[in-house]
Design a protein around this motif. Structure first.
Motif, PDB file in Angstrom:
ATOM      1  N   VAL A 159      41.368  60.927  50.819  1.00 31.12           N
ATOM      2  CA  VAL A 159      40.553  61.208  49.639  1.00 31.12           C
ATOM      3  C   VAL A 159      40.111  59.924  48.955  1.00 31.12           C
ATOM      4  O   VAL A 159      38.967  59.813  48.500  1.00 31.12           O
ATOM      5  CB  VAL A 159      41.330  62.128  48.665  1.00 31.12           C
ATOM      6  CG1 VAL A 159      40.578  62.263  47.358  1.00 31.12           C
ATOM      7  CG2 VAL A 159      41.527  63.483  49.292  1.00 31.12           C
ATOM      8  N   THR A 160      40.998  58.965  48.931  1.00 33.32           N
ATOM      9  CA  THR A 160      40.633  57.697  48.307  1.00 33.32           C
ATOM     10  C   THR A 160      39.439  57.068  49.036  1.00 33.32           C
ATOM     11  O   THR A 160      38.493  56.578  48.411  1.00 33.32           O
ATOM     12  CB  THR A 160      41.828  56.718  48.348  1.00 33.32           C
ATOM     13  OG1 THR A 160      42.923  57.351  47.704  1.00 33.32           O
ATOM     14  CG2 THR A 160      41.504  55.412  47.632  1.00 33.32           C
ATOM     15  N   ALA A 161      39.484  57.157  50.361  1.00 34.43           N
ATOM     16  CA  ALA A 161      38.395  56.570  51.149  1.00 34.43           C
ATOM     17  C   ALA A 161      37.095  57.346  50.977  1.00 34.43           C
ATOM     18  O   ALA A 161      36.022  56.750  50.847  1.00 34.43           O
ATOM     19  CB  ALA A 161      38.801  56.544  52.621  1.00 34.43           C
ATOM     20  N   THR A 162      37.190  58.683  50.963  1.00 30.00           N
ATOM     21  CA  THR A 162      35.954  59.466  50.835  1.00 30.00           C
ATOM     22  C   THR A 162      35.355  59.305  49.440  1.00 30.00           C
ATOM     23  O   THR A 162      34.136  59.277  49.284  1.00 30.00           O
ATOM     24  CB  THR A 162      36.212  60.958  51.122  1.00 30.00           C
ATOM     25  OG1 THR A 162      37.277  61.417  50.301  1.00 30.00           O
ATOM     26  CG2 THR A 162      36.550  61.193  52.571  1.00 30.00           C
ATOM     27  N   ARG A 163      36.220  59.128  48.450  1.00 25.06           N
ATOM     28  CA  ARG A 163      35.700  58.889  47.106  1.00 25.06           C
ATOM     29  C   ARG A 163      34.971  57.549  47.081  1.00 25.06           C
ATOM     30  O   ARG A 163      33.855  57.430  46.548  1.00 25.06           O
ATOM     31  CB  ARG A 163      36.839  58.881  46.084  1.00 25.06           C
ATOM     32  CG  ARG A 163      36.373  58.591  44.660  1.00 25.06           C
ATOM     33  CD  ARG A 163      37.546  58.390  43.705  1.00 25.06           C
ATOM     34  NE  ARG A 163      37.084  58.053  42.372  1.00 25.06           N
ATOM     35  CZ  ARG A 163      36.692  56.853  41.995  1.00 25.06           C
ATOM     36  NH1 ARG A 163      36.694  55.835  42.866  1.00 25.06           N
ATOM     37  NH2 ARG A 163      36.280  56.635  40.758  1.00 25.06           N
ATOM     38  N   ALA A 164      35.620  56.531  47.661  1.00 27.64           N
ATOM     39  CA  ALA A 164      35.012  55.199  47.674  1.00 27.64           C
ATOM     40  C   ALA A 164      33.685  55.219  48.426  1.00 27.64           C
ATOM     41  O   ALA A 164      32.702  54.576  48.022  1.00 27.64           O
ATOM     42  CB  ALA A 164      35.980  54.204  48.314  1.00 27.64           C
ATOM     43  N   SER A 165      33.658  56.015  49.482  1.00 29.51           N
ATOM     44  CA  SER A 165      32.436  56.123  50.267  1.00 29.51           C
ATOM     45  C   SER A 165      31.317  56.761  49.440  1.00 29.51           C
ATOM     46  O   SER A 165      30.174  56.305  49.469  1.00 29.51           O
ATOM     47  CB  SER A 165      32.734  56.950  51.509  1.00 29.51           C
ATOM     48  OG  SER A 165      31.557  57.280  52.164  1.00 29.51           O
ATOM     49  N   LEU A 166      31.678  57.797  48.715  1.00 28.29           N
ATOM     50  CA  LEU A 166      30.674  58.454  47.874  1.00 28.29           C
ATOM     51  C   LEU A 166      30.132  57.476  46.844  1.00 28.29           C
ATOM     52  O   LEU A 166      28.915  57.377  46.632  1.00 28.29           O
ATOM     53  CB  LEU A 166      31.289  59.671  47.168  1.00 28.29           C
ATOM     54  CG  LEU A 166      30.354  60.423  46.226  1.00 28.29           C
ATOM     55  CD1 LEU A 166      29.321  61.216  47.016  1.00 28.29           C
ATOM     56  CD2 LEU A 166      31.133  61.365  45.301  1.00 28.29           C
ATOM     57  N   VAL A 167      31.041  56.763  46.219  1.00 27.29           N
ATOM     58  CA  VAL A 167      30.633  55.831  45.153  1.00 27.29           C
ATOM     59  C   VAL A 167      29.709  54.740  45.710  1.00 27.29           C
ATOM     60  O   VAL A 167      28.705  54.365  45.086  1.00 27.29           O
ATOM     61  CB  VAL A 167      31.875  55.194  44.484  1.00 27.29           C
ATOM     62  CG1 VAL A 167      31.473  54.067  43.546  1.00 27.29           C
ATOM     63  CG2 VAL A 167      32.662  56.267  43.737  1.00 27.29           C
ATOM     64  N   SER A 168      30.013  54.298  46.901  1.00 25.69           N
ATOM     65  CA  SER A 168      29.218  53.178  47.427  1.00 25.69           C
ATOM     66  C   SER A 168      27.920  53.642  48.090  1.00 25.69           C
ATOM     67  O   SER A 168      26.949  52.902  48.148  1.00 25.69           O
ATOM     68  CB  SER A 168      30.052  52.378  48.433  1.00 25.69           C
ATOM     69  OG  SER A 168      30.396  53.204  49.524  1.00 25.69           O
ATOM     70  N   GLU A 169      27.893  54.883  48.562  1.00 25.12           N
ATOM     71  CA  GLU A 169      26.735  55.304  49.358  1.00 25.12           C
ATOM     72  C   GLU A 169      25.764  56.232  48.631  1.00 25.12           C
ATOM     73  O   GLU A 169      24.574  56.226  48.930  1.00 25.12           O
ATOM     74  CB  GLU A 169      27.218  56.001  50.637  1.00 25.12           C
ATOM     75  CG  GLU A 169      27.945  55.063  51.588  1.00 25.12           C
ATOM     76  CD  GLU A 169      28.575  55.805  52.752  1.00 25.12           C
ATOM     77  OE1 GLU A 169      28.283  57.008  52.928  1.00 25.12           O
ATOM     78  OE2 GLU A 169      29.366  55.180  53.468  1.00 25.12           O
ATOM     79  N   ALA A 170      26.278  57.039  47.731  1.00 25.84           N
ATOM     80  CA  ALA A 170      25.373  57.992  47.081  1.00 25.84           C
ATOM     81  C   ALA A 170      24.521  57.258  46.049  1.00 25.84           C
ATOM     82  O   ALA A 170      25.053  56.574  45.168  1.00 25.84           O
ATOM     83  CB  ALA A 170      26.178  59.100  46.403  1.00 25.84           C
ATOM     84  N   PRO A 171      23.200  57.406  46.147  1.00 31.99           N
ATOM     85  CA  PRO A 171      22.329  56.646  45.241  1.00 31.99           C
ATOM     86  C   PRO A 171      22.373  57.150  43.801  1.00 31.99           C
ATOM     87  O   PRO A 171      22.015  56.414  42.887  1.00 31.99           O
ATOM     88  CB  PRO A 171      20.936  56.843  45.838  1.00 31.99           C
ATOM     89  CG  PRO A 171      21.034  58.121  46.620  1.00 31.99           C
ATOM     90  CD  PRO A 171      22.432  58.212  47.111  1.00 31.99           C
ATOM     91  N   ASP A 172      22.804  58.383  43.633  1.00 37.23           N
ATOM     92  CA  ASP A 172      22.735  58.960  42.288  1.00 37.23           C
ATOM     93  C   ASP A 172      24.117  59.205  41.680  1.00 37.23           C
ATOM     94  O   ASP A 172      24.264  60.042  40.793  1.00 37.23           O
ATOM     95  CB  ASP A 172      21.975  60.293  42.343  1.00 37.23           C
ATOM     96  CG  ASP A 172      22.669  61.315  43.242  1.00 37.23           C
ATOM     97  OD1 ASP A 172      23.523  60.904  44.054  1.00 37.23           O
ATOM     98  OD2 ASP A 172      22.355  62.515  43.132  1.00 37.23           O
TER      99      ASP A 172
END
Lengths: 285, 168
Positions: A159-172
């Motif tokens: 979950v920590t990784a998927t959260r970090a991924s969302l934060v870094s990749e999602a433009p909005d």
């Protein structure tokens, strides 16, 4: 067709009321059928609708209950089997597999009306959304599918990784810190909410959140989205089983349009449909 | 749509106090809903009215198949935490349920009780008469008048009326 008298019309409504209250005998049914035929200005389900709304009004007054998880699971299986029997598997769908998301337009196929179909429909003022009942029925299946998740979400190792991924990749992606809580016992809670509108995905990060006893209370996230609904949208039920920082994926049960705030309450196990609060932790835009 | 599951379950628990019976009934209701999909028309009724009607019909069948059930203090013996049963928040449904709530609040308590036992809990007119020590004709009249009055207040339009006519 013989013009109907006011007396006949009054009798017709009495019989419709009897039908709606399941008090019609065979003789009455024959009379009702005749009167309905003689009164094209009266729809046979007028009183049934009134009874339906009356039933809901009483239910709203007394309060309802959450459907048990086991029953939801059985409904998923039954709904899936029925849908597959009626329509066959969808392209690319493995028979026996229940899709985990709301079905796409391909599922909105027109099923043949059953032989018991009623008389031609009467136009009626309606503010109901334009989805057809076929879709509505499919959504009922999807609903139980969505609900067929563990009631208590526990953050997995990724979950920590998927959260970090969302934060870094999602433009909005939005990052909203929790406002300093004032609820007793929650004053020390810190952290934030991240949410991507385009991905409909987000996470809660909570530090110092009191551990809950899942047998007694569970935390429930609410997403305030006035554009979507006057009531906050259920964002999922979760447990906090250890002190320190926890990350909880948001499980919005409806499509979110324009979130204004995220709030956590403590509820009965399994959560509730509408919370009476209090709001323990809140993050607002 | 998410909320209909809880709505149907809540109705089943109201009609059938035994949880196992309620579970069986809810499964039958959903199968009936899925099978009835083809005859739903949003121009006739909202989804929630359609679902509630199917649910009530099925639940009444269940209790009548099972024979007489013990009369409880209806409306006074709620189990579980009082939560919103999940009335969909569409404008129409909300408005119509609110109208009915207003009509109910204008009725005297005994009239409300008769209507609740009939429409919300599925008791037969004779069971209500026995439980409330009222003449059967009085029960029948109250249920009829109550439903007809609610139908009038809801202003359910006649067949054939177009949206334009209704708006005008």
């Amino acid at each position: 067709m013989t013009p109907s008298s006011a007396l006949d019309r009054n009798r017709l409504y009495e019989l419709l009321a009897d039908e709606a209250s399941a008090a019609l005998d065979t003789g009455d049914d024959t009379e009702l059928t005749r009167l309905v035929r003689q009164n094209p200005g009266v729809a046979r389900d007028e009183i049934l609708q009134a009874a339906a709304f009356t039933q809901i009004a009483f239910l709203r007054r007394t309060g309802g209950q959450r459907m048990p998880a086991g029953l939801r699971e059985r409904l998923v299986s039954q709904g899936e089997a029925l849908v597959l029997r009626q329509r066959g598997p969808l392209p690319g769908q493995v028979p026996g597999h229940v899709p985990g998301h709301l079905p796409g337009p391909r599922l909105v196929t027109t099923s043949s009306p059953p032989t018991t179909a009623k008389a031609p429909p009467a136009p009626r003022r309606s503010a109901v959304s334009g989805i057809g009942w076929a879709l509505a029925a499919m959504l009922a299946v999807a609903f139980v599918v969505v609900r067929n998740e563990p009631a208590a979400l526990s953050p997995g190792p990724d979950v920590t990784a998927t959260r970090a991924s969302l934060v870094s990749e999602a433009p909005d992606v939005l990052t909203l810190p929790w406002a300093p809580p004032t609820a007793a016992g929650y004053e020390g809670v810190t952290g934030d909410v991240v949410w991507s509108q385009s991905r409909q995905q987000g996470y809660l990060r909570l530090a110092n959140m009191p551990v809950n006893d899942p047998a007694r209370r569970q935390y429930q996230l609410w997403i305030v989205d006035p554009d979507r609904d006057k009531n906050p949208v259920d964002g999922g039920v979760f447990n906090v089983s250890a002190t320190g920082e926890v990350i909880i994926p948001i499980q919005a049960k409806l499509q979110i349009r324009s979130p204004k705030a995220f709030a956590i309450t403590a509820e009965q196990p399994g959560g509730v449909v509408v919370s009476a609060g209090p709001l323990l932790v809140v993050a607002s835009i | 749509m998410e909320r209909y599951g809880d709505l149907v379950w809540s109705l089943a628990r109201r009609y059938l106090r035994n949880a196992a019976d309620a579970e069986d009934a809810v499964q039958d209701i959903f199968i009936d809903i899925w099978r009835s999909a083809g005859r739903y028309d949003r121009n006739i009724a909202s989804e929630v009215a359609f679902i509630s009607t199917i649910a009530r019909r099925r639940l009444i069948d269940k209790i009548r198949q099972a024979g007489r059930r013990p009369l409880t203090d209806s409306m006074d013996d709620d189990e579980g935490a009082p939560i919103d049963p999940g009335v969909p928040a569409t404008v129409e449904d909300d408005t119509e349920v609110t109208i009915v709530e207003r009509v109910l609040s204008e009725m005297d308590p005994e009239h409300q009780k008769v209507l609740a036992m009939s429409i919300y809990e599925g008791y037969s007119h004779s069971e209500i008469a026995e439980h409330l020590s009222l003449p059967l004709g009085t029960v029948k009249t109250r249920v009829r008048r109550g439903l007809i009055h609610i139908r009038q207040r809801l202003q359910i339009p006649p067949p054939g009326a177009t949206d334009q006519e209704l708006a005008g």
